[in-house]
Design an enzyme around this catalytic site. Structure first.
Site, PDB file in Angstrom:
ATOM      1  N   ASP A  23       4.804   5.495  -3.842  1.00  0.00           N
ATOM      2  CA  ASP A  23       4.420   5.421  -2.423  1.00  0.00           C
ATOM      3  C   ASP A  23       5.588   5.215  -1.475  1.00  0.00           C
ATOM      4  O   ASP A  23       5.390   4.881  -0.320  1.00  0.00           O
ATOM      5  CB  ASP A  23       3.410   4.288  -2.219  1.00  0.00           C
ATOM      6  N   GLU A  24       6.778   5.416  -1.965  1.00  0.00           N
ATOM      7  CA  GLU A  24       7.940   5.048  -1.155  1.00  0.00           C
ATOM      8  C   GLU A  24       9.049   6.076  -1.338  1.00  0.00           C
ATOM      9  O   GLU A  24       9.323   6.485  -2.461  1.00  0.00           O
ATOM     10  CB  GLU A  24       8.443   3.719  -1.709  1.00  0.00           C
ATOM     11  N   ASP A  64       7.019   4.103   3.605  1.00  0.00           N
ATOM     12  CA  ASP A  64       6.351   3.221   2.634  1.00  0.00           C
ATOM     13  C   ASP A  64       4.855   3.170   2.985  1.00  0.00           C
ATOM     14  O   ASP A  64       4.496   2.783   4.095  1.00  0.00           O
ATOM     15  CB  ASP A  64       6.974   1.814   2.732  1.00  0.00           C
TER      16      ASP A  64
HETATM   17  P1  TTP Z   1       4.597  -1.803  -2.660  1.00  0.00           P
HETATM   18  O1  TTP Z   1       5.062  -0.713  -1.734  1.00  0.00           O
HETATM   19  O2  TTP Z   1       5.574  -2.837  -3.089  1.00  0.00           O
HETATM   20  O3  TTP Z   1       3.419  -2.584  -1.951  1.00  0.00           O
HETATM   21  P2  TTP Z   1       2.051  -2.086  -1.320  1.00  0.00           P
HETATM   22  O4  TTP Z   1       2.087  -0.620  -1.010  1.00  0.00           O
HETATM   23  O5  TTP Z   1       0.933  -2.497  -2.206  1.00  0.00           O
HETATM   24  O6  TTP Z   1       1.907  -2.938   0.000  1.00  0.00           O
HETATM   25  P3  TTP Z   1       2.800  -2.984   1.334  1.00  0.00           P
HETATM   26  O7  TTP Z   1       1.907  -2.479   2.419  1.00  0.00           O
HETATM   27  O8  TTP Z   1       3.148  -4.431   1.482  1.00  0.00           O
HETATM   28  O9  TTP Z   1       3.993  -2.089   1.105  1.00  0.00           O
HETATM   29  O10 TTP Z   1       3.962  -1.175  -3.955  1.00  0.00           O
HETATM   30  C1  TTP Z   1       3.438   0.125  -3.989  1.00  0.00           C
HETATM   31  C2  TTP Z   1       2.363   0.237  -5.054  1.00  0.00           C
HETATM   32  O11 TTP Z   1       2.932  -0.025  -6.335  1.00  0.00           O
HETATM   33  C3  TTP Z   1       1.247  -0.781  -4.886  1.00  0.00           C
HETATM   34  O12 TTP Z   1       0.220  -0.323  -4.027  1.00  0.00           O
HETATM   35  C4  TTP Z   1       0.813  -1.049  -6.271  1.00  0.00           C
HETATM   36  C5  TTP Z   1       2.017  -0.777  -7.138  1.00  0.00           C
HETATM   37  N1  TTP Z   1       2.623  -2.060  -7.588  1.00  0.00           N
HETATM   38  C6  TTP Z   1       2.291  -2.546  -8.876  1.00  0.00           C
HETATM   39  O13 TTP Z   1       1.543  -1.904  -9.619  1.00  0.00           O
HETATM   40  N2  TTP Z   1       2.832  -3.738  -9.262  1.00  0.00           N
HETATM   41  C7  TTP Z   1       3.666  -4.490  -8.462  1.00  0.00           C
HETATM   42  O14 TTP Z   1       4.109  -5.576  -8.864  1.00  0.00           O
HETATM   43  C8  TTP Z   1       3.997  -3.969  -7.160  1.00  0.00           C
HETATM   44  C9  TTP Z   1       4.908  -4.750  -6.234  1.00  0.00           C
HETATM   45  C10 TTP Z   1       3.448  -2.752  -6.777  1.00  0.00           C
END
Ligand code: TTP
Length: 352
Positions: free
Chosen positions: A103-104, A8
């Site tokens: 991203d995951e 992630d």
């Molecule tokens: P996530 O992996 O949920 O979060 P993140 O990468 O921003 O932060 P973390 O380090 O806590 O994992 O989301 C991945 C990407 O998806 C995030 O950068 C932006 C997008 N996203 C949205 O556009 N809307 C949302 O509600 C969420 C949760 C994520």
């Protein structure tokens, strides 16, 4: 026994923007829609999180909480490019990759010859390669199944990794909150909490028959997940279950006629998305309405054909029941499980 890695990226959109403009690193940064257009945050960097900012928060509120906030619009095309570069790095280690979003991803490295077969070393290697080649940090979770690997990747975030060894699972699970289990969303969590079930220890006290009686098929999953058991495979040809589009209005709409106009525009976008994906077979259509007070309702009907009339009747029925200003309207399609097409990317960003 399987070896699964969950990768992630850390605050993905924000990190990409920081990388491309290092000045931003020292500032609280959010990626999202404009407060003038009542946008919400997609994500924010860790400096901004210190102010209590998080994904999904209205930008206007975020700007009130953090006066120095730098707000950038999302550049989805750029994030998709980075995502495919990350994906190419994964492929060096295994072909068994299941992307969950840009991203995951889950990686099944059970049979990978790299790093003498050590999944922990592979995770470290992958994170280092992502950093060396792309200048970005990632977190990883390593375990014997997807459930545990995903939970683990959150435990040493950002820029860290965590291994849950098989012999540690029994000690690890009891204190875990039920909301962390796969499939336990806000509604199910509230229902469980209502019955005094807060963590996996509480869940472990319940008989399988009772869980099935109360929660149907999900009861079986709950029984297994709370014990750290998860037999799901890393699914390399992930199939989308739904397609949806939505719009947050720049002003709340009270006039039903205006809502129908917006609905027609959204319907056109939805059709385009459906066509691009080669018109997968339909199971249902659904709508989502968020009212000015932020309450959300969803309505759906089972259908095999796509038609504006279905949406029209769902929206009409919702507006009759709820005579309140509307903040957001969403239209969606539920797809048949065997609808064959590739969707590697869950598109979070649905604004036009
Ligand atoms: P996530 O992996 O949920 O979060 P993140 O990468 O921003 O932060 P973390 O380090 O806590 O994992 O989301 C991945 C990407 O998806 C995030 O950068 C932006 C997008 N996203 C949205 O556009 N809307 C949302 O509600 C969420 C949760 C994520």
């Amino acid at each position: 026994m399987k070896k699964i890695i969950h990768i992630d990226m850390d605050c993905f959109y924000a990190q990409v923007e920081e990388r491309d403009n290092p000045e931003l690193r020292r500032k609280p940064l959010a990626i999202g829609g404009d407060s003038q257009r009542r946008g919400v945050l997609c994500t924010c960097n860790y400096r901004a999180r210190e102010f209590g900012l998080h994904a999904g928060m209205p930008t206007a509120l975020a700007e009130r909480r953090c006066a120095d906030l730098v707000l950038l619009p999302p550049n989805i095309a750029k994030y998709k490019t980075v995502s495919s570069q990350i994906h190419a790095i994964f492929q060096h280690y295994t072909e068994l990759i299941e992307p969950l979003s840009l991203d995951e991803a889950y990686l099944d490295v059970s049979h990978s010859p790299h790093c003498r077969g050590s999944a922990s070393l592979m995770a470290k290697d992958i994170r280092q390669t992502i950093f060396d080649k792309l200048g970005l940090t990632a977190s990883a979770g390593i375990a014997t199944n997807k459930l545990l690997a995903k939970i683990a990747s959150d435990l040493n975030k950002p820029n860290g990794q965590y291994l849950i060894r098989p012999e540690e699972v029994d000690a690890f699970m009891p204190s875990l909150a039920v909301g962390k289990l796969f499939g336990v969303g806000p509604k199910l969590k509230a229902r469980l909490n209502n019955e005094g079930i807060y963590n996996c220890h509480d869940l472990q006290q319940l008989e399988l028959t009772k869980l099935i009686k109360d929660y149907g098929k999900m009861g079986v999953s709950l029984y297994q997940y709370c014990r750290g058991i998860d037999n799901r495979h890393v699914n390399t040809s992930r199939v989308a279950k739904s397609i949806s589009v939505e719009k947050t209005f720049s002003e709340d709409i009270i006039e039903p006629q205006l809502i129908y106009v917006a609905m027609q525009a959204l319907y056109k976008r939805l059709i385009r998305r459906w066509q691009v994906k080669h018109k997968p077979a339909l199971k249902k259509v659904f709508i989502k309405i968020k009212f000015a007070d932020f309450t959300v309702i969803t309505r759906e009907i089972g259908v095999a054909e796509l038609s504006l009339d279905h949406y029209q009747s769902l929206v009409a029925a919702s507006l009759v029941d709820n005579k309140r200003p509307v903040r957001l309207l969403g239209l969606g399609l539920g797809l048949k499980a065997d609808a064959h097409y590739e969707q590697l990317i869950l598109d979070f960003f649905t604004e036009a």
